[in-house]
Every structure is written in C-alpha cells, then in structure tokens.
Design an enzyme around this catalytic site. Structure first.
Site, PDB file in Angstrom:
ATOM      1  CB  CYS A 108      -3.810   3.609  -1.505  1.00 40.80           C
ATOM      2  SG  CYS A 108      -4.988   4.922  -1.314  1.00 40.80           S
ATOM      3  CG  ASP A 115       0.638  -2.413   6.318  1.00 38.02           C
ATOM      4  OD1 ASP A 115      -0.290  -2.470   7.143  1.00 38.02           O
ATOM      5  OD2 ASP A 115       0.572  -1.773   5.252  1.00 38.02           O
ATOM      6  CD  GLN A 136      -6.766  -4.363   3.771  1.00 36.06           C
ATOM      7  OE1 GLN A 136      -7.689  -5.144   3.986  1.00 36.06           O
ATOM      8  NE2 GLN A 136      -6.962  -3.082   3.515  1.00 36.06           N
ATOM      9  CG  HIS A 182      -1.889   1.013   1.408  1.00 35.57           C
ATOM     10  ND1 HIS A 182      -1.606   2.289   1.824  1.00 35.57           N
ATOM     11  CD2 HIS A 182      -3.224   0.972   1.202  1.00 35.57           C
ATOM     12  CE1 HIS A 182      -2.729   2.994   1.860  1.00 35.57           C
ATOM     13  NE2 HIS A 182      -3.727   2.217   1.490  1.00 35.57           N
ATOM     14  CE  LYS A 221      -7.468  -0.161   6.132  1.00 31.78           C
ATOM     15  NZ  LYS A 221      -7.921   0.148   4.795  1.00 31.78           N
TER      16      LYS A 221
END
Ligand code: PMP
Length: 637
Positions: free
Chosen positions: A591, A427, A430, A350, A453
């Site tokens: 993104c 990261d 997600q 991202h 999220k």
C-alpha cells in the site's frame, strides 16, 4: 491432602484449595501472561492487568524505572563496540563482525562495516530528540504497568535462541542455573536484596497477604544505566502464536509492519471484558455499564500516557490509522481548506496518507505537493523547505515508512511547517511500536496510529489532536454518544473526544489496546528501540551478504523494515517460498506504490521486525533466502 482438610462432603475447603493453588503457582515459572484464572477462584487475586476497570492495582514502581531509562549509550559518543547496549541477548558489534565476516568471506563480498552512521542514536540530531523526549516523558508520573514485568519472571532454562555456534556465551539470553535461582533470591546473586515490598513482587500471584516475596532486583533497572534489558526468551513466551506451526515448521513471524502479534495479557484482557464487564458505555446506570465505562476511559488514559498527551480529551478512539486520517480530512479539511490551498505529504506515504488528501483536494480545488526522497529513502529537507509557503495549510507525513523503514526527522518537519502557519498530522502507524511517541515534544497537531500494530487488537486505533483544535472542528459523523442535546431544529455536540465518537465504539478492543500499552510500558519503549536496532543491524548485515539481493531503503535512520528484491525471482515467489518454510513476510506493494516506484520496482519482499523476534528468526530468513536463490528445495520437515 490430609483428610482433616476435607469437608463433610469429602470435598476440600475452598480456602484450602486457594492456598494450594497459590503454592502451586508460586512454585512454577511464569510467563508474564495472566495465566492465573482471573476470577475463577475466590480469594485468588486476579492478574493485576486484568482487574475490573483495567486499572492497575498499585506497584508499578520497579518497572517504571525501566520504562523511563535514558540509556547511556544514547549520545555517549563511544566507539560502536562499546556503545552497543549489553544484556539484550544480542551479540555485540564485535561479535556481529565475527559472525558475519566468515560468511561474507565465503561469498567473497566485503564483511559488514557497520559505520557509526548506522547507529541513528549516535547521530547528533537524533540524540537531541531522544534526550529531550526522555526528559519530557520522565516528568510524567502516570505510567501504569499493571502486567507483571517480563524481566521479573523466572526465565526458561531452554537453550538460547542466539548464536547457536558453539556454547552460548554468558549474557546471550541463556540464563544459568544460578541466574535462575538469583531471580528468586537476588541476595544470592550478589544483588542488594531489595526490601520486601509486596508492590515490587516479581510474580503478581505472590502479591498476596502472607506470601513471602523475594526481593526485587530493582538495582538492575535504574534510570540511566542502559541496563533496561529484557529477556527475549521470556518475552517470546508471552506471545502464544509464536509457538504455532506453519507448514510443519515453527512460525517465524516477520510481518510486523502489517500487524503485530498479541501477548497473553491482551488476549486475556479481552476475555475478561466479555466475561465480567461487557456493557455499552456512558448511557446506562447499572454496575456493568460503570465497569465498561471505567475500562474504556481507563484505556483512553493509558493511551494519553503512551503518547504523552496533555489531556485524555485529546484522545479519540477510531478504527485505525486510516480512519484517523480520514477523520481529519473529512472534518477539519472540509471545514478549513479552500481553493488553491496546499497540502504537503512525503513520497514515503502509505496510501492511507495519500488518498484522503487527494479526495479532499479534488473536492476543494486544493493542491497536493510531495516531498521527494533521496536514493537511500530519506526525506530531502531542502526540497521540503522549497515547497513550504503561506499557501501550505497542512503537512501530513509518516514518522516511519512502512515500505522502507525510514525514520523521518519528525520534529524538524513539524517545526518547519509551523513556521509557515501550517497544521501537521503525523502518521504514527509504523512508529509507535518502535519509537517513543511524545506528542507534546513533537508539537504535532494530530497523531494517528492503529492498535493492531502495537500488539493490540484490530479494529481500534487512535487520533490524537490538540484539544482546542478538536473542539473548534465540526464532527464528521453524527449519531448517538456525541451529542449534548438534540431537537429537530438543532443539535449541540459534546466537546472532544465525544464529538468524534458517534455511535457505539469498539469498547472491548479499546480496553485490549490499553492492556497492550501496559505491556509495552512494562518492557520499556527505549529498551525495545535499542534491542530492535541491534537486531536490524544484524539482519541488514546478513542480508547484504546474499548475492543478487538488493535492499530497498538504506537510510541510516531506520526501524524494523528490511525491504528487498531478489534478482531472478518475483517477489511473490520469494514470499511463497518463505511461507513454505514457516516464515511470514509481506510481498507486494505494501500500500505504498509511489515510494516503491521511486526505486524502480512495483513490489518488494518485506520482512519486518518486532521486539519478540530474535537472531534465530533472522537466521531462518537468511538461510531460506539463500536456499531460494541457489534453487535448492527446502529441507524436509
Ligand atoms: N500508515 C502507515 C504508515 C501504515 O503502515 C498503515 C498500515 N499498513 C496505515 C497507515 C494504515 O493503517 P490501518 O490499515 O491499520 O488503518
């Protein structure tokens, strides 16, 4: 009401009212939502998830077994038809085939052949990762689960959302009358009646002295049974926005990779905070400051448990994943990186995990290197190995790709980076709503995610960092809260996490995130993972039958995301047409421009699943896309 129960003023006594309310609630089906007015009625117990301070009021025992269950089907080696977990209200593999095959025949394309590779939990490496992760997690005893377990709530007798063809078969999300009854009286359902423990009360409002609590069917939730199922119809009722009508149709929310919807317990928790606890934290010495501080620090502890961090000092509240990554770049990066040092990221990233490193490299004269992906969207580990060297100071990569859904081999990537002495940032934006995140097992140096999220509020997120590393890193922002002592000559900083939380933080939303984590724990991330995996297979199979639809990202190990392009249509046209049918998906570059360009496209349509989605949502999507492709107008509302 009998007149003897009225006061002199002709009004009912508060105690009598309270009793009546309790009787009323105990007769009603519930949604695990904290619908009970929290503090409005004296004597009525507030929903446990909403107690002042946000701490659970005991009794997390039954739901915990679901949370910690290691499903048998992981690594069972069974054929798929047997390995597919039962009881999620989802069709089995065989039923999927049956459902998809006739459509496929109609389209004259091959029916779905869900090969073993599609089940990532049957893949040896993944099995090991899951198993170890679950074992590590099960050693942790601090899982709070203060919101009522959705499993424990009387299900709706509304029709099943699944398999509308013919009568809904048993076990597909449609409870029979006897099942309904059994939830109230498990012994009638052939379950061993659990002892009458108020701590196991399926209804939080029944956890009151003097109220008879039916036995809790804990036998169905034991660890290792693989039966840690949840009832999708009940879960959906916890998310009020799913009842929203959009363009004359009931909303179908398939934009979960952009943000997730919030359950009632999160919404109520925020309201409760502002009604009963609101204050700045840490500084003042009054009652509300203490409540707000307890709630905020309680949320930090919940995040610690969720990530299986060793200490709450390792949990820094930030605005979201973007801020977490920038924090590391601007603090650790500026402090430790120099000319010709190297940072490795992956092609899947991202922009939030690209741009901060580019900025840092430009400032420091460091180099950014990128791990390529193969044509399915998987990281090429051999190429990664070639990029690693003693110059590598940092590897920063996503655990799940937001554009393709690829699950990266996180443990392996981290271990390889550590072998050359590099630090690693994961990261997890997600990943956290789909996979068990276990930072001790992963052994990453930092882990970043956003609350919104994972069913929590916007504007709050988390940076996990190893405690020693956080403490040897200079803060990136200065101000109140983060200092021990200030003179005009010199400032002494707090240890972590305080040193990275300058100014007044987002207190209420941190508390809301804690409630979201409670909710996820209540259902159990492993149950969520299995359910979503089945749903993803179902959706993938159906989308593949649409002529002219090209899936972008076909890794065997995927979560949630179904990116595609439709021949002859711009992605924004598809997105807009779906929206007219009440279906929310993202269309655009998400993104993540580099990875889409890797597949030769500038944008894609991106439906993305969460555990409150069901087959009906997928069916709606598929029939809408088919209609768009065929050029027909949508059916009248
Ligand atoms: N990383 C990934 C993989 C993401 O999907 C996102 C959000 N789409 C981010 C980072 C940034 O998250 P946020 O905008 O919540 O800070």
């Amino acid at each position: 009401m009998h007149t003897s129960e009225l006061s002199d003023a002709g009004l009912p006594d508060v105690d009598i009212l309270t009793r009546m309310v309790n009787q009323l609630f105990s007769a009603l089906p519930s949604s695990a939502s904290g619908e009970l007015p929290s503090a409005a009625l004296p004597g009525v117990q507030a929903p446990v998830g909403l107690l002042p301070g946000g701490f659970p009021a005991g009794a997390p025992d039954a739901p915990i077994s679901a949370t910690l269950a290691v499903p048998e089907s992981f690594g069972s080696g069974l054929p798929l038809s047997e390995a597919a977990p039962q009881g999620f209200g989802l069709p089995t593999e065989a039923q999927l085939q049956e459902r998809i095959a006739p459509r496929a025949a109609l389209q004259q394309t091959a029916p779905l052949t869900a090969g073993a590779a599609l089940f990532y939990f049957l893949e040896p490496e993944r099995v090991a990762e899951q198993a170890v992760s679950s074992v590590v997690q099960s050693k942790f005893s601090g899982f709070p689960s203060p919101v009522p377990n959705p499993l424990a709530v009387v299900p709706s007798s509304h029709g099943s959302d699944f398999l509308k063809v013919g009568a809904a078969p048993a076990g597909f999300g449609l409870p029979s009358d006897s099942e309904l009854l059994a939830l109230l009286t498990p012994s009638q359902f052939g379950m061993s009646a659990a002892p009458q423990r108020s701590g196991n009360a399926p209804f939080y409002f029944l956890r009151q002295p003097g109220v008879q609590v039916p036995g809790w069917p804990a036998s169905g939730l034991q660890s290792g049974t693989g039966a840690a199922a949840f009832d999708i119809n009940l879960v959906r009722r916890d998310f009020p926005i799913l009842q929203e009508r959009v363009n004359g149709r009931q909303l179908v929310w398939l934009d979960n990779a952009a943000t997730t919807q919030k359950p009632n317990c999160v919404i109520e928790r925020l309201k409760y905070f502002y009604q009963h606890e609101n204050s700045n934290i840490h500084r003042a010495a009054h009652e509300l400051a203490a409540r707000a501080t307890d709630a905020y620090e309680g949320a930090r502890e919940k995040v610690r448990g969720f990530l299986n961090a060793a200490s709450a000092n390792e949990i820094v509240f930030v605005r979201g994943a973007t801020e977490a990554i920038n924090l590391v770049a601007q603090s650790w990066g500026r402090q430790y990186l120099g000319k010709d040092d190297e940072i490795i990221i992956s092609w899947l990233e991202h922009h939030a995990n690209i741009v901060p490193w580019q900025q840092l490299c430009a400032e420091k004269g460091a180099k950014l290197k990128v791990i390529p992906v193969d044509d399915n969207g998987q990281i090429v580990l051999d190429e990664y190995a070639k990029l690693l060297s003693p110059k590598t100071r940092l590897v920063s990569f996503t655990q799940v790709s937001n554009a393709l859904g690829t699950i990266t081999p996180a443990k392996k990537i981290i271990d390889m980076a550590h072998d050359v002495g590099a630090k690693v940032l994961v990261d997890g934006a997600q990943a956290v709503s789909h996979l068990r995140a276990d930072v001790q097992y992963l052994d990453c140096d930092w882990y970043a995610f956003s609350g919104h999220k994972v069913f929590g509020p916007t504007g709050i997120g988390v940076l996990y960092g190893k405690e020693a590393l956080l403490n040897e890193t200079q803060p990136w922002q200065g101000g109140g809260n983060m200092i021990k002592d200030v003179t005009f000559e010199h400032t002494q900083y707090h240890q972590a996490p305080g040193r990275f939380e300058a100014g007044t933080g987002n207190i209420a939303d941190a508390v809301g995130l804690g409630a979201a984590i409670d909710y996820v724990n209540c259902i159990g991330i492993d149950a969520i993972n299995q359910y979503e995996h089945q749903l993803l297979l179902y959706a993938t199979g159906l989308l593949k039958t649409i002529p002219g639809l090209r899936l972008i990202g076909t890794a065997p190990d995927k979560a949630s995301v179904l990116s595609f392009v439709l021949e002859g249509f711009k992605t924004e046209e598809v997105g807009a047409a779906l929206s007219r049918d009440g279906i929310a998906v993202r269309s655009g570059h998400h993104c993540a421009q580099p990875i889409l360009r890797r597949f030769g496209v500038e944008s894609s349509v991106r439906p993305s699943l969460a555990f409150y989605n069901n087959c009906a949502d997928v069916d709606a999507l598929v029939s809408s896309v088919r209609r768009i492709k065929s050029g027909r107008n949508s059916a009248p509302h």
